[in-house]
Design an enzyme around this catalytic site. Structure first.
Site, PDB file in Angstrom:
ATOM      1  N   ASN A 199      -1.752   0.300   6.582  1.00 54.29           N
ATOM      2  CA  ASN A 199      -1.348  -1.332   7.205  1.00 54.29           C
ATOM      3  C   ASN A 199      -0.658  -1.917   6.372  1.00 54.29           C
ATOM      4  OD1 ASN A 199      -3.334  -2.181   5.489  1.00 54.29           O
ATOM      5  ND2 ASN A 199      -4.848  -2.850   7.254  1.00 54.29           N
ATOM      6  N   HIS A 212      -2.082  -4.709   1.665  1.00 51.75           N
ATOM      7  CA  HIS A 212      -3.420  -6.008   0.983  1.00 51.75           C
ATOM      8  C   HIS A 212      -3.351  -7.596   0.678  1.00 51.75           C
ATOM      9  CE1 HIS A 212      -7.295  -6.954  -0.401  1.00 51.75           C
ATOM     10  NE2 HIS A 212      -6.878  -7.707  -1.406  1.00 51.75           N
ATOM     11  N   GLU A 234      -9.475  -9.710  -7.956  1.00 52.19           N
ATOM     12  CA  GLU A 234      -8.307  -8.938  -7.351  1.00 52.19           C
ATOM     13  C   GLU A 234      -6.977  -9.236  -8.650  1.00 52.19           C
ATOM     14  OE1 GLU A 234      -9.858  -8.882  -3.098  1.00 52.19           O
ATOM     15  OE2 GLU A 234      -8.332  -9.192  -3.595  1.00 52.19           O
ATOM     16  N   PHE A 273     -15.534   3.829   7.351  1.00 53.48           N
ATOM     17  CA  PHE A 273     -14.277   4.090   6.655  1.00 53.48           C
ATOM     18  C   PHE A 273     -13.306   4.503   5.018  1.00 53.48           C
ATOM     19  CE2 PHE A 273     -13.854  -0.360   7.997  1.00 53.48           C
ATOM     20  CZ  PHE A 273     -13.562  -0.748   6.456  1.00 53.48           C
ATOM     21  N   THR A 304      -5.571  -6.481  10.798  1.00 52.89           N
ATOM     22  CA  THR A 304      -5.844  -5.898  10.226  1.00 52.89           C
ATOM     23  C   THR A 304      -4.984  -4.302  10.805  1.00 52.89           C
ATOM     24  OG1 THR A 304      -7.857  -6.620   9.249  1.00 52.89           O
ATOM     25  CG2 THR A 304      -7.943  -4.216   9.301  1.00 52.89           C
ATOM     26  N   TYR A 349     -12.057  -1.638  -3.396  1.00 56.77           N
ATOM     27  CA  TYR A 349     -12.262  -1.766  -2.519  1.00 56.77           C
ATOM     28  C   TYR A 349     -14.082  -1.747  -2.071  1.00 56.77           C
ATOM     29  CZ  TYR A 349      -8.090  -2.335  -0.193  1.00 56.77           C
ATOM     30  OH  TYR A 349      -7.329  -2.900   0.361  1.00 56.77           O
ATOM     31  N   ARG A 392      -2.799 -14.288   4.536  1.00 59.88           N
ATOM     32  CA  ARG A 392      -3.425 -14.196   4.982  1.00 59.88           C
ATOM     33  C   ARG A 392      -2.505 -14.172   7.112  1.00 59.88           C
ATOM     34  NH1 ARG A 392      -7.195 -10.476   4.471  1.00 59.88           N
ATOM     35  NH2 ARG A 392      -7.674 -10.399   7.079  1.00 59.88           N
ATOM     36  N   ARG A 400       2.778  -6.860   9.225  1.00 62.74           N
ATOM     37  CA  ARG A 400       1.721  -5.736   9.467  1.00 62.74           C
ATOM     38  C   ARG A 400       2.580  -5.357  10.766  1.00 62.74           C
ATOM     39  NH1 ARG A 400      -3.956  -7.065   7.317  1.00 62.74           N
ATOM     40  NH2 ARG A 400      -4.265  -5.884   5.627  1.00 62.74           N
ATOM     41  N   LYS A 460       1.021  -0.884  -0.154  1.00 61.28           N
ATOM     42  CA  LYS A 460      -0.009  -0.703  -0.133  1.00 61.28           C
ATOM     43  C   LYS A 460       0.502   1.528  -0.267  1.00 61.28           C
ATOM     44  CE  LYS A 460      -3.464  -2.364   2.059  1.00 61.28           C
ATOM     45  NZ  LYS A 460      -4.628  -1.782   3.494  1.00 61.28           N
TER      46      LYS A 460
HETATM   47  P1  ATP Z   1      -7.312  -6.126   2.971  1.00 62.40           P
HETATM   48  O1  ATP Z   1      -8.029  -6.529   2.591  1.00 62.40           O
HETATM   49  O2  ATP Z   1      -6.083  -4.851   3.255  1.00 62.40           O
HETATM   50  O3  ATP Z   1      -5.676  -7.220   2.936  1.00 62.40           O
HETATM   51  P2  ATP Z   1      -8.233  -6.857   6.066  1.00 62.40           P
HETATM   52  O4  ATP Z   1      -8.811  -7.642   4.683  1.00 62.40           O
HETATM   53  O5  ATP Z   1      -7.378  -7.029   7.228  1.00 62.40           O
HETATM   54  O6  ATP Z   1      -7.162  -5.660   4.565  1.00 62.40           O
HETATM   55  P3  ATP Z   1     -10.796  -5.126   5.891  1.00 62.40           P
HETATM   56  O7  ATP Z   1     -11.773  -5.595   6.815  1.00 62.40           O
HETATM   57  O8  ATP Z   1     -10.614  -6.144   4.514  1.00 62.40           O
HETATM   58  O9  ATP Z   1      -9.726  -5.924   6.140  1.00 62.40           O
HETATM   59  O10 ATP Z   1     -10.642  -3.692   5.384  1.00 62.40           O
HETATM   60  C1  ATP Z   1      -9.913  -3.135   4.914  1.00 62.40           C
HETATM   61  C2  ATP Z   1      -8.920  -2.148   4.441  1.00 62.40           C
HETATM   62  O11 ATP Z   1      -9.318  -1.288   4.777  1.00 62.40           O
HETATM   63  C3  ATP Z   1      -8.401  -2.684   5.931  1.00 62.40           C
HETATM   64  O12 ATP Z   1      -6.914  -2.980   5.282  1.00 62.40           O
HETATM   65  C4  ATP Z   1      -7.456  -1.187   6.507  1.00 62.40           C
HETATM   66  O13 ATP Z   1      -6.472  -0.432   5.033  1.00 62.40           O
HETATM   67  C5  ATP Z   1      -9.010  -0.589   5.726  1.00 62.40           C
HETATM   68  N1  ATP Z   1     -10.192  -0.111   7.807  1.00 62.40           N
HETATM   69  C6  ATP Z   1      -9.902  -1.792   7.416  1.00 62.40           C
HETATM   70  N2  ATP Z   1     -11.040  -1.026   8.814  1.00 62.40           N
HETATM   71  C7  ATP Z   1     -10.551   0.323   9.291  1.00 62.40           C
HETATM   72  C8  ATP Z   1     -11.282   1.129  10.040  1.00 62.40           C
HETATM   73  N3  ATP Z   1     -11.683   1.216  11.300  1.00 62.40           N
HETATM   74  N4  ATP Z   1     -10.464   2.633   9.873  1.00 62.40           N
HETATM   75  C9  ATP Z   1      -9.761   3.082   8.048  1.00 62.40           C
HETATM   76  N5  ATP Z   1      -9.648   1.807   8.155  1.00 62.40           N
HETATM   77  C10 ATP Z   1      -9.685   0.642   8.575  1.00 62.40           C
HETATM   78 MG    MG Z   2      -9.854  -7.322   3.178  1.00 60.87          MG
END
Ligand code: ATP
Ligand code: MG
Length: 138
Positions: A113, A116, A127, A58, A92, A50, A86, A103, A10
């Site tokens: 973070n 992805h 994706e 968010f 996350t 997304y 993962r 992370r 990212k």
């Molecule tokens: P990713 O899909 O990026 O691998 P993830 O699967 O761990 O991450 P998701 O729940 O899919 O988490 O959320 C997608 C992305 O949205 C997160 O990686 C983060 O960048 C952002 N995000 C998630 N929760 C929050 C939050 N509470 N506040 C701000 N940003 C958030």
């Molecule tokens: Mg995700």
């Protein structure tokens, strides 16, 4: 495609010069890079990527962040790739990420973070195809 997953390094990690270190951890964990490119997502493209989070509070922040600077997109191959990756990236929220995860080492907050990782085989395929044609996958 059950042995493939998709990742993005990212914008926060790109800005900090962490791309090489993250790729090293990916290689050390036994993933083979089958496609890779550096690109800069427009707000529109980041929003599309997304889209599943559209209703989340968010979403706007996430789209701003993901279009802030260049990212590195890649398709990775390994047995049980989605779950294994993962595990490698960690929770996350980096505050909850286990020792030894990407992370834990490179992320600074739940929003910024560093990486992805796809959450299912189905999403990994969708994706990967968002960024790479068949001709760009090795
Ligand atoms: P990713 O899909 O990026 O691998 P993830 O699967 O761990 O991450 P998701 O729940 O899919 O988490 O959320 C997608 C992305 O949205 C997160 O990686 C983060 O960048 C952002 N995000 C998630 N929760 C929050 C939050 N509470 N506040 C701000 N940003 C958030
Ligand atoms: Mg995700």
């Amino acid at each position: 495609m059950t042995n493939r997953t998709f990742t993005m390094i990212k914008p926060d990690a790109t800005e900090k010069g962490s791309t090489g270190g993250i790729l090293e951890m990916i290689n050390a964990a036994g993933f083979r890079i089958v496609a890779m490119k550096m690109t800069h997502l427009s707000k529109e493209k980041a929003g599309q990527f997304y889209e599943v989070h559209k209703e989340r509070p968010f979403y706007g922040e996430l789209v701003e962040f993901m279009s802030r600077g260049p990212i590195t997109a890649a398709i990775l191959e390994k047995e049980n790739a989605v779950e294994e990756f993962r595990n490698l990236i960690g929770a996350t929220n980096p505050a909850n990420a286990a020792e030894g995860t990407i992370r834990k080492k490179y992320a600074s907050s739940i929003g910024e973070n560093a990486v992805h990782g796809s959450d299912s085989d189905e999403n990994a395929a969708i994706e990967g195809a968002f960024f790479f044609s068949k001709l760009e996958q090795f």
